[in-house]
Design an enzyme around this catalytic site. Structure first.
Site: not given
Length: 359
Positions: A207, A203, A50, A45, A181
């Site tokens: 988590q 990327d 993005t 998060e 998302r």
């Protein structure tokens, strides 16, 4: 006997193959030298994905019409998930629907939410349910108290644009896509060229369950871009519901920054989601000192609070000869990321030339 002996065909073919292999090796070496691998890391998060989308918009070809359309079910899924979170929070906060009919609409969204991410066109009953729910006073009251539970960052944007999203034939624009998302799992690589250099941005999911895959990506990394969400200072991880998100990012940054694999690697720090951080610091009672008692600055002072967090990160660098390059960012703002990323690329190039003794 005069003249030269002719070369057997087999030997001639072997020499040609050898020359071709040598040419390929030289080309591969040139390509390697002109390729910069950037590893994108951070807790879940934080906004890493993005940032990757922005790179595609700024340095790639952007999003085609077909690619934009492919995000429609993702955005419907995000919308349904956010509404479901608000409805569930109403029960916990003891908030009732202003219009009892919306209890049925809430059940309809709950029922449809599992399949919502497969819809390319929203069913009329779902559009009606969303409109009615968003107009409900109870939903609005619960939404205003979103700081008391974990609502997706994109929810306010999508609800503000609800009328447009619910129109038949809706196709997302780039801003809609940036706000979407999807949890990153596995390893996703994005490549783009700037001038004569190729940048490979890797990327990986942030988590905890995804981090065991990180080490697979550590080879040949020229720069690490670590992303942290400033706005997470008062939030806990989705994974355990207990660990403070900012504290998790600080500990993770310390582990990455001081890792033996990255002793000579450029280290870029994006202190992201400045827009959400500013709103929370200025307009809520969730003061930074309540979550980080070592903060002694004034409440509602965005700059002082942001600099405090930056210092907390910089102090996690145990190698004082290693330079960290921090930037305050809003990953959903293309103009902001465009300016910041130009500085980042210049920094990476300069550091790599210095490492090669070319500067």
């Amino acid at each position: 006997m005069g003249g030269c002996m002719s070369v057997p065909p087999e030997e001639r073919e072997a020499k040609q193959r050898s020359a071709a292999i040598d040419r390929q090796l030289r080309n591969d070496q040139r390509e390697y030298e002109n390729t910069i691998k950037i590893l994108l890391l951070g807790a879940g998060e934080s906004g890493k994905s993005t940032v990757v989308k922005q790179m595609k918009i700024i340095h790639g070809d952007g999003y085609s019409q077909q690619e934009l359309e492919s995000f429609t079910p993702v955005i419907y899924g995000n919308l349904a998930a956010s509404m479901r979170v608000i409805v569930n929070a109403m029960e916990k906060l003891g908030i009732r629907f202003a219009n009892p009919v919306n209890q049925d609409h809430a059940k309809a969204i709950q029922t449809l939410s599992a399949s919502m991410a497969n819809f390319t066109t929203l069913p009329p009953e779902a559009a009606t349910a969303f409109s009615s729910l968003w107009a409900d006073g109870g939903i609005q009251e619960c939404f205003r108290r979103a700081y008391e539970y974990q609502l997706n960052d994109s929810a306010p944007y999508y609800f503000e644009n609800l009328e447009r999203l619910l129109k038949p034939g809706y196709v997302p624009d780039e801003q809609d896509v940036l706000r979407s998302r999807v949890q990153t799992t596995g390893i996703i690589e994005t490549a783009f060229r700037v001038n004569k250099l190729t940048y490979r941005v890797v990327d990986v999911g942030g988590q905890r369950s995804e981090r065991r895959k990180w080490i697979q990506c550590f080879d040949d990394v020229r720069a690490v871009l670590f992303v942290c969400a400033l706005s997470g200072y008062d939030m806990t991880l989705f994974e355990d519901g207990k660990t403070n998100r900012l504290e998790e990012s600080l500990n993770l940054f310390q582990a990455i920054c001081n890792n033996k694999f990255f002793v000579k690697t450029s280290m870029i720090l994006f202190l992201n989601k400045v827009d959400l951080f500013r709103d929370k610091i200025q307009n809520s009672d969730r003061h930074l000192r309540l979550y980080f008692p070592q903060y002694t600055g004034p409440d509602r002072d965005v700059d002082t609070a942001a600099r405090f967090i930056q210092t907390e990160f910089m102090e996690r660098n145990l190698n004082k000869s290693k330079i960290i390059y921090p930037h305050f960012t809003t990953a959903t703002d293309t103009s902001n990321i465009k300016v910041v990323f130009k500085v980042v690329l210049d920094t990476i190039i300069r550091e790599n030339l210095e490492a090669a003794n070319l500067l």
